[in-house]
Design a protein around this motif. Structure first.
Motif, PDB file in Angstrom:
ATOM      1  N   GLU A 125      -5.814 117.577 -19.411  1.00 25.55           N
ATOM      2  CA  GLU A 125      -5.518 118.496 -18.333  1.00 25.55           C
ATOM      3  C   GLU A 125      -4.590 117.782 -17.344  1.00 25.55           C
ATOM      4  OE1 GLU A 125      -6.343 121.532 -18.354  1.00 25.55           O
ATOM      5  OE2 GLU A 125      -8.034 121.669 -19.752  1.00 25.55           O
ATOM      6  N   ARG A 126      -4.082 118.519 -16.364  1.00 25.08           N
ATOM      7  CA  ARG A 126      -3.096 117.951 -15.446  1.00 25.08           C
ATOM      8  C   ARG A 126      -3.666 116.807 -14.609  1.00 25.08           C
ATOM      9  NH1 ARG A 126      -0.117 122.371 -12.019  1.00 25.08           N
ATOM     10  NH2 ARG A 126       1.041 120.504 -11.414  1.00 25.08           N
ATOM     11  N   TRP A 127      -4.952 116.776 -14.417  1.00 27.70           N
ATOM     12  CA  TRP A 127      -5.581 115.751 -13.583  1.00 27.70           C
ATOM     13  C   TRP A 127      -6.142 114.588 -14.398  1.00 27.70           C
ATOM     14  CZ3 TRP A 127      -6.966 120.910 -13.854  1.00 27.70           C
ATOM     15  CH2 TRP A 127      -8.023 121.217 -14.711  1.00 27.70           C
ATOM     16  N   ASP A 128      -5.902 114.601 -15.695  1.00 33.17           N
ATOM     17  CA  ASP A 128      -6.476 113.580 -16.572  1.00 33.17           C
ATOM     18  C   ASP A 128      -5.607 112.335 -16.664  1.00 33.17           C
ATOM     19  OD1 ASP A 128      -8.769 114.997 -17.155  1.00 33.17           O
ATOM     20  OD2 ASP A 128      -7.914 115.963 -18.929  1.00 33.17           O
ATOM     21  N   ALA A 129      -6.185 111.274 -17.247  1.00 30.66           N
ATOM     22  CA  ALA A 129      -5.501 109.989 -17.386  1.00 30.66           C
ATOM     23  C   ALA A 129      -5.717 109.431 -18.782  1.00 30.66           C
ATOM     24  CB  ALA A 129      -6.009 108.996 -16.337  1.00 30.66           C
ATOM     25  N   VAL A 130      -4.846 108.508 -19.136  1.00 31.46           N
ATOM     26  CA  VAL A 130      -4.863 107.878 -20.463  1.00 31.46           C
ATOM     27  C   VAL A 130      -5.065 106.386 -20.285  1.00 31.46           C
ATOM     28  CG1 VAL A 130      -3.554 107.447 -22.572  1.00 31.46           C
ATOM     29  CG2 VAL A 130      -3.320 109.641 -21.385  1.00 31.46           C
ATOM     30  N   ILE A 131      -6.076 105.840 -20.926  1.00 31.82           N
ATOM     31  CA  ILE A 131      -6.329 104.403 -20.919  1.00 31.82           C
ATOM     32  C   ILE A 131      -5.549 103.771 -22.067  1.00 31.82           C
ATOM     33  CG2 ILE A 131      -8.088 102.603 -21.128  1.00 31.82           C
ATOM     34  CD1 ILE A 131     -10.127 104.690 -20.100  1.00 31.82           C
ATOM     35  N   CYS A 132      -4.790 102.722 -21.768  1.00 35.81           N
ATOM     36  CA  CYS A 132      -3.980 102.072 -22.806  1.00 35.81           C
ATOM     37  C   CYS A 132      -3.834 100.594 -22.486  1.00 35.81           C
ATOM     38  CB  CYS A 132      -2.595 102.721 -22.898  1.00 35.81           C
ATOM     39  SG  CYS A 132      -1.596 102.559 -21.405  1.00 35.81           S
ATOM     40  N   LYS A 185      -9.484 110.474 -19.782  1.00 40.50           N
ATOM     41  CA  LYS A 185      -9.770 111.442 -20.835  1.00 40.50           C
ATOM     42  C   LYS A 185      -9.386 110.949 -22.220  1.00 40.50           C
ATOM     43  CE  LYS A 185     -11.096 115.252 -22.668  1.00 40.50           C
ATOM     44  NZ  LYS A 185     -12.550 115.499 -22.786  1.00 40.50           N
ATOM     45  N   VAL A 186      -8.331 110.118 -22.318  1.00 44.99           N
ATOM     46  CA  VAL A 186      -7.825 109.667 -23.615  1.00 44.99           C
ATOM     47  C   VAL A 186      -7.784 108.149 -23.646  1.00 44.99           C
ATOM     48  CG1 VAL A 186      -5.893 109.741 -25.243  1.00 44.99           C
ATOM     49  CG2 VAL A 186      -6.382 111.729 -23.796  1.00 44.99           C
ATOM     50  N   VAL A 187      -8.165 107.595 -24.781  1.00 43.50           N
ATOM     51  CA  VAL A 187      -7.894 106.189 -25.077  1.00 43.50           C
ATOM     52  C   VAL A 187      -6.776 106.161 -26.108  1.00 43.50           C
ATOM     53  CG1 VAL A 187      -8.786 104.029 -26.021  1.00 43.50           C
ATOM     54  CG2 VAL A 187     -10.266 105.484 -24.606  1.00 43.50           C
ATOM     55  N   SER A 188      -5.679 105.485 -25.785  1.00 38.68           N
ATOM     56  CA  SER A 188      -4.547 105.397 -26.702  1.00 38.68           C
ATOM     57  C   SER A 188      -4.395 103.963 -27.191  1.00 38.68           C
ATOM     58  CB  SER A 188      -3.253 105.841 -26.005  1.00 38.68           C
ATOM     59  OG  SER A 188      -2.157 105.783 -26.905  1.00 38.68           O
ATOM     60  N   ILE A 189      -4.408 103.798 -28.497  1.00 37.33           N
ATOM     61  CA  ILE A 189      -4.203 102.485 -29.105  1.00 37.33           C
ATOM     62  C   ILE A 189      -2.988 102.555 -30.026  1.00 37.33           C
ATOM     63  CG2 ILE A 189      -6.645 101.876 -28.981  1.00 37.33           C
ATOM     64  CD1 ILE A 189      -6.894 102.541 -31.946  1.00 37.33           C
ATOM     65  N   ASP A 215     -17.254 110.803 -23.764  1.00 43.06           N
ATOM     66  CA  ASP A 215     -16.512 112.063 -23.705  1.00 43.06           C
ATOM     67  C   ASP A 215     -15.005 111.832 -23.581  1.00 43.06           C
ATOM     68  OD1 ASP A 215     -16.393 114.843 -23.826  1.00 43.06           O
ATOM     69  OD2 ASP A 215     -16.383 115.055 -21.645  1.00 43.06           O
ATOM     70  N   LEU A 216     -14.523 110.773 -24.211  1.00 40.99           N
ATOM     71  CA  LEU A 216     -13.096 110.488 -24.285  1.00 40.99           C
ATOM     72  C   LEU A 216     -12.606 110.783 -25.697  1.00 40.99           C
ATOM     73  CD1 LEU A 216     -13.116 106.991 -22.517  1.00 40.99           C
ATOM     74  CD2 LEU A 216     -12.382 109.155 -21.482  1.00 40.99           C
ATOM     75  N   VAL A 217     -11.359 111.173 -25.829  1.00 39.41           N
ATOM     76  CA  VAL A 217     -10.753 111.367 -27.139  1.00 39.41           C
ATOM     77  C   VAL A 217      -9.778 110.220 -27.407  1.00 39.41           C
ATOM     78  CG1 VAL A 217     -11.051 113.844 -27.311  1.00 39.41           C
ATOM     79  CG2 VAL A 217      -9.075 112.939 -26.082  1.00 39.41           C
ATOM     80  N   VAL A 218      -9.419 110.040 -28.673  1.00 43.02           N
ATOM     81  CA  VAL A 218      -8.643 108.860 -29.064  1.00 43.02           C
ATOM     82  C   VAL A 218      -7.330 109.265 -29.726  1.00 43.02           C
ATOM     83  CG1 VAL A 218      -8.617 106.737 -30.442  1.00 43.02           C
ATOM     84  CG2 VAL A 218     -10.736 107.494 -29.337  1.00 43.02           C
ATOM     85  N   HIS A 219      -6.267 108.681 -29.193  1.00 43.92           N
ATOM     86  CA  HIS A 219      -4.919 108.859 -29.736  1.00 43.92           C
ATOM     87  C   HIS A 219      -4.470 107.534 -30.343  1.00 43.92           C
ATOM     88  CE1 HIS A 219      -0.492 108.191 -28.967  1.00 43.92           C
ATOM     89  NE2 HIS A 219      -0.435 109.286 -29.700  1.00 43.92           N
ATOM     90  N   LEU A 220      -3.844 107.598 -31.510  1.00 43.64           N
ATOM     91  CA  LEU A 220      -3.315 106.399 -32.153  1.00 43.64           C
ATOM     92  C   LEU A 220      -1.804 106.524 -32.278  1.00 43.64           C
ATOM     93  CD1 LEU A 220      -4.817 104.336 -35.008  1.00 43.64           C
ATOM     94  CD2 LEU A 220      -2.431 105.061 -35.213  1.00 43.64           C
TER      95      LEU A 220
END
Length: 401
Positions: A125-132, A185-189, A215-220
């Motif tokens: 969502e617009r207020w979300d963040a991605v951990i990387c 919201k997202v973990v990106s590796i 409750d985080l989703v994962v992007h690769l």
């Protein structure tokens, strides 16, 4: 000649020809004074680059694999529906499902930054963040696109060798419900990582389990996913679908394609609006068949694996050779198709005059050497010989002072 198209390996206008004669015929017909399908004479300019030039700057510097170039030519005849409704893009769904499972849906795009931005937008969502990782491509090499174009907040974490862990994720996985803080919201590796390292299957599984538990989703980011799979000697689904990764940015350009990456949605519940975001982000190709057919050529057989294994093997050869060069410090494990080393600045400058490569970290003198599907043993050996010469020249100059 109007209305006829020559195809690689097919009969020419003169009938069946040996390969050498066919090449001459193509050169005469297409490069000197070819006649277009509409009958307008055209003269094609000669090549502007040295086709024998070699370097170690990036796997993006390599050309197109001949099998992929041939596939593009095969897809070129006649008309096909635009914007992904063509038969090649429809067929591509089954190709990706073969590698990633029945729930996988593929969305071809132009480039890796586009794939990453669209993926992350669809997952947030617009207020979300991605951990990387701090070294992640989305954080340091996309000109701020995830934040400026995608409207995302990136929460970067310092990592050893470019790899996140559950504990490192927890450094930023906090502040839920705090309206003053972007919501993780997202973990990106990245696999393999920007530093040439790779995650094991177990390491990714641990990150995914921890992320989903919060409750985080994962992007690769899989710009070099094939190199990682080849190095691990496992199917690509082993560290994606089978461990619960939600979305993959799948790389093709670095592994022999002309252009094109693909957003592969593994968990449809993790995204929203993918088709609209692709168009909104200017990543919807009109003549998509020419992107999709490249992935078909790459993935329907074992070309993806052959290319990646070769690139990895050339990196291993390069690393083994440069370790024997006095004064060269190899900095990181060589686990895919890159070698990182520290050189004297003067040596780097002279060597770059002979071979293309990048300085990775100017203060420390760290450089990066990349190998690709078309790197040869002779390329590696010639580069190492040049490195030895330049290192010896540096020593001689110091002794002469």
């Amino acid at each position: 000649m109007a209305g006829r198209i020559l195809r690689w390996g097919r009969a020419s206008l003169a009938g069946d020809l040996p390969v050498a004669e066919l090449a001459d015929a193509i050169h005469d017909l297409w490069l000197r004074s070819a006649t277009e399908l509409n009958g307008t004479p055209m003269t094609y300019a000669p090549s502007l680059h040295d086709p024998d030039a070699r370097g170690f700057a990036s796997d993006n510097y390599a050309g197109i694999h001949p099998e992929i170039l041939e596939a593009i030519a095969r897809a070129n005849g006649g008309h096909q529906v635009a914007y992904g409704a063509d038969v090649y893009t429809q067929h591509l769904q089954s190709v990706f499902q073969h590698h990633f499972g029945a729930d996988a849906t593929a969305y071809p795009v132009f480039n890796g930054t586009g794939a990453n931005v669209i993926s992350l937008q669809a997952m947030t969502e617009r207020w979300d963040a991605v951990i990387c990782a701090e070294s992640a491509h989305i954080n340091v090499d996309e000109c701020g696109a995830p934040e400026r174009v995608g409207g995302l907040k990136l929460l970067a974490v310092q990592t050893p060798q470019g790899k996140l862990t559950p504990g490192l994720v927890d450094l930023q996985a906090r502040g839920w419900g705090d309206e003053h803080r972007a919501q993780p919201k997202v973990v990106s590796i990245t696999q393999s990582t920007e530093l040439g390292t790779r995650y094991s299957v177990e390491e990714i599984a641990a990150i995914v389990d921890h992320a989903h538990g919060n409750d985080l989703v994962v992007h690769l980011d899989g710009a070099r996913i094939a190199n990682a799979a080849a190095a691990l000697d496992v199917p690509m689904r082993a560290f994606t679908t089978d461990v619960g990764v939600d979305v993959v940015s799948f790389g093709g350009t670095k592994n022999g394609m002309m252009l094109g990456e693909c957003v592969v949605v593994l968990n449809p519940e993790a995204v929203r609006g993918m088709a609209f975001l692709r168009k909104l982000s200017m990543q919807l190709a009109s003549k998509m068949r020419f992107v999709s057919v490249q992935f078909d050529a790459l993935l329907s057989g074992d070309l993806w694996l052959r290319n990646a294994r070769h690139a990895n093997a050339m990196a291993v050869r390069l690393e083994a050779a440069v370790r024997d060069v006095e004064g060269v410090e190899v900095q990181r494990p060589v686990e895919a198709n890159s070698v990182f080393a520290i050189l004297p600045a003067a040596v780097t400058e002279r060597l770059q005059g002979r071979y293309a490569f990048y300085v990775w970290d100017e203060p420390s003198g760290e450089v990066r050497w990349m190998t690709s599907f078309d790197t040869t043993e002779a390329d590696v050996d010639g580069f190492v010989a040049a490195l030895r010469e330049e290192m010896a020249t540096g020593v001689s100059r110091r002794h002469a002072r």
